[in-house]
Design a protein around this motif. Structure first.
Motif, PDB file in Angstrom:
ATOM      1  N   ASP A 177      19.588  56.383  52.194  1.00 60.86           N
ATOM      2  CA  ASP A 177      20.802  56.007  51.474  1.00 60.86           C
ATOM      3  C   ASP A 177      20.587  54.685  50.731  1.00 60.86           C
ATOM      4  O   ASP A 177      20.976  54.545  49.561  1.00 60.86           O
ATOM      5  N   GLU A 181      20.697  54.156  46.670  1.00 57.57           N
ATOM      6  CA  GLU A 181      21.602  53.161  46.079  1.00 57.57           C
ATOM      7  C   GLU A 181      20.834  52.214  45.163  1.00 57.57           C
ATOM      8  O   GLU A 181      21.297  51.878  44.076  1.00 57.57           O
ATOM      9  N   ARG A 251      27.201  52.500  46.834  1.00 55.66           N
ATOM     10  CA  ARG A 251      27.213  53.151  48.144  1.00 55.66           C
ATOM     11  C   ARG A 251      28.315  54.206  48.227  1.00 55.66           C
ATOM     12  O   ARG A 251      28.092  55.305  48.725  1.00 55.66           O
ATOM     13  N   GLU A 252      29.492  53.860  47.729  1.00 54.82           N
ATOM     14  CA  GLU A 252      30.603  54.813  47.762  1.00 54.82           C
ATOM     15  C   GLU A 252      30.304  56.033  46.892  1.00 54.82           C
ATOM     16  O   GLU A 252      30.644  57.164  47.250  1.00 54.82           O
ATOM     17  N   PHE A 253      29.661  55.808  45.754  1.00 59.35           N
ATOM     18  CA  PHE A 253      29.288  56.913  44.872  1.00 59.35           C
ATOM     19  C   PHE A 253      28.294  57.840  45.564  1.00 59.35           C
ATOM     20  O   PHE A 253      28.421  59.074  45.502  1.00 59.35           O
ATOM     21  N   LYS A 255      27.958  58.282  48.765  1.00 61.46           N
ATOM     22  CA  LYS A 255      28.673  58.996  49.826  1.00 61.46           C
ATOM     23  C   LYS A 255      29.428  60.198  49.257  1.00 61.46           C
ATOM     24  O   LYS A 255      29.465  61.277  49.864  1.00 61.46           O
ATOM     25  N   ASP A 256      30.045  60.010  48.096  1.00 62.74           N
ATOM     26  CA  ASP A 256      30.765  61.121  47.452  1.00 62.74           C
ATOM     27  C   ASP A 256      29.797  62.244  47.082  1.00 62.74           C
ATOM     28  O   ASP A 256      30.098  63.433  47.276  1.00 62.74           O
ATOM     29  N   LEU A 257      28.634  61.893  46.546  1.00 62.77           N
ATOM     30  CA  LEU A 257      27.630  62.897  46.199  1.00 62.77           C
ATOM     31  C   LEU A 257      27.151  63.641  47.442  1.00 62.77           C
ATOM     32  O   LEU A 257      26.974  64.861  47.426  1.00 62.77           O
ATOM     33  N   GLU A 258      26.938  62.896  48.521  1.00 65.33           N
ATOM     34  CA  GLU A 258      26.439  63.503  49.762  1.00 65.33           C
ATOM     35  C   GLU A 258      27.438  64.503  50.321  1.00 65.33           C
ATOM     36  O   GLU A 258      27.053  65.556  50.855  1.00 65.33           O
ATOM     37  N   ARG A 259      28.737  64.189  50.202  1.00 58.45           N
ATOM     38  CA  ARG A 259      29.762  65.120  50.701  1.00 58.45           C
ATOM     39  C   ARG A 259      29.708  66.445  49.948  1.00 58.45           C
ATOM     40  O   ARG A 259      29.901  67.517  50.520  1.00 58.45           O
ATOM     41  N   MET A 260      29.434  66.378  48.656  1.00 58.30           N
ATOM     42  CA  MET A 260      29.384  67.602  47.844  1.00 58.30           C
ATOM     43  C   MET A 260      28.048  68.322  47.996  1.00 58.30           C
ATOM     44  O   MET A 260      27.993  69.548  47.990  1.00 58.30           O
ATOM     45  N   ARG A 261      26.975  67.534  48.138  1.00 59.69           N
ATOM     46  CA  ARG A 261      25.638  68.119  48.198  1.00 59.69           C
ATOM     47  C   ARG A 261      24.723  67.184  48.978  1.00 59.69           C
ATOM     48  O   ARG A 261      24.201  66.207  48.428  1.00 59.69           O
TER      49      ARG A 261
END
Length: 352
Positions: A177, A181, A251-253, A255-261
């Motif tokens: 991660d 980043e 970091r927040e971006f 995390k959002d990507l990880e949730r989707m893929r």
């Protein structure tokens, strides 16, 4: 009225015997606790072996902050060193930035880890190396650019601590991660020099002490799970001065990507590895700081520039891309006999 049958618990996809206890964030596999420990440790061992990170007999410093990443790194390195007979001498190395209510508490965790893992501990402090604590710096400059000071000073403090320990390499707990980043941050900043090296698993080979990242492909969520299930002793509070850090938005971006893929993290790292810098791009030439002897692409290293600004009551002098003191240094800081006219405290007292 017939009772609805309870769904059967899923079996571990690895051993197909025990009940699955978790879903791996990295692969989405349903896996039992014991198999998770095994694959987690084996993947890190594979990274170490495939990239030839260490040689038998080397002295290795583990950057230890007391947080989850460095605590898991210290535990896993100790286990793998014993299990696979790496033949390494391991040490814990911590930096005391002087942040009351944060670093003093986390260092207590590191001191417990020293006993738990049987690894010698060395602590270096900003106050000893630079004559300033982060509490004092934040009081002077506020919360806007404090992470710039801390990041520059911390990096050099780790190298100086590693030099005191006379180690061959320094390992850090930077995970997948973190590296993803950093790729995004360097793209956003247009920092071509750092973009070209930020995905390297070994950096600083042309500097005083090489740095290794055994967690390069290890997801942060899996590190948290490993620490939780293993009941490791770590400090979980975030730095009180970092809530507005620029990195936090990246970091927040991520995390959002990880949730989707979930694979997006590894894909960003792969993209960073595959970037090719144009031959026409002018890269900074690495030299030595004329003031303290640390590696630098300017006359003075960034730590010396920032420190000079603090000591002269001009803390913003070294912030941003402006050469500031370096430009001034080129024209105004040499006397007729060739000695420096600026006599403020140097950034540390060790020769490199």
């Amino acid at each position: 009225m017939e009772k609805t049958a309870k769904p059967k618990s899923r079996l571990c996809t690895h051993c197909n015997e025990k009940r699955a206890a978790l879903k791996r964030p990295k692969t989405l596999e349903q896996i039992c606790r014991e198999c998770f420990y095994t694959v987690f440790e084996d993947e890190i061992h594979r990274v170490i072996v495939d990239n030839q990170l260490f040689k038998p007999g080397e002295r290795i410093a583990i950057g230890a902050s007391g947080g989850k990443d460095s605590t898991v790194l210290a535990y896993v390195m100790s286990e793998l060193n014993r299990r696979h007979n790496y033949g390494l001498d391991l040490f814990l190395l911590s930096v005391d930035e002087g942040i009351t209510g944060y670093r003093d508490d986390s260092l207590e965790t590191v001191k417990r880890n020293e006993i738990q893992y049987g690894l010698p501990l060395k602590v270096v402090s900003y106050s000893e190396l630079y004559g300033w604590t982060m509490d004092e710096i934040v009081k002077l400059i506020g919360l806007k650019n404090n992470c710039t000071f801390c990041g520059v000073f911390r990096r050099q403090a780790l190298d100086r601590g590693a030099a005191l320990l006379k180690v061959d390499k320094l390992v850090t707990g930077h995970n997948a991660d973190d590296i993803a980043e950093t790729v995004l941050l360097n793209i956003l900043r247009g920092d071509i020099a750092r973009l070209g090296r930020c995905t390297s698993i070994i950096t600083g080979e042309d500097g005083p002490i090489p740095r290794c990242k055994p967690f390069k492909y290890t997801y942060e969520k899996e590190i948290v799970m490993y620490a939780y299930f293993k009941k490791l002793d770590y400090f979980s509070t975030e730095c009180i001065y970092s809530p507005n850090a620029y990195r936090g938005f990246a970091r927040e971006f991520i995390k959002d990507l990880e949730r989707m893929r979930p694979r997006a993290i590894l894909d960003i790292i792969k993209s960073g590895e595959d970037f090719r810098i144009s031959t026409s791009t002018k890269m900074p030439e690495q030299g030595i700081c004329e003031r303290c002897g640390y590696i630098s692409s300017q006359k003075w290293c960034k730590a010396c520039v920032l420190l000079e600004g603090l000591n002269r009551g001009l803390p913003k002098l070294g912030i941003g891309r402006s050469r500031g003191i370096n430009s001034e240094h080129n024209t105004n800081t040499k006397q007729a006999n060739g000695t420096l006219s600026l006599q403020s405290k140097q950034c540390g007292s060790l020769d490199f």
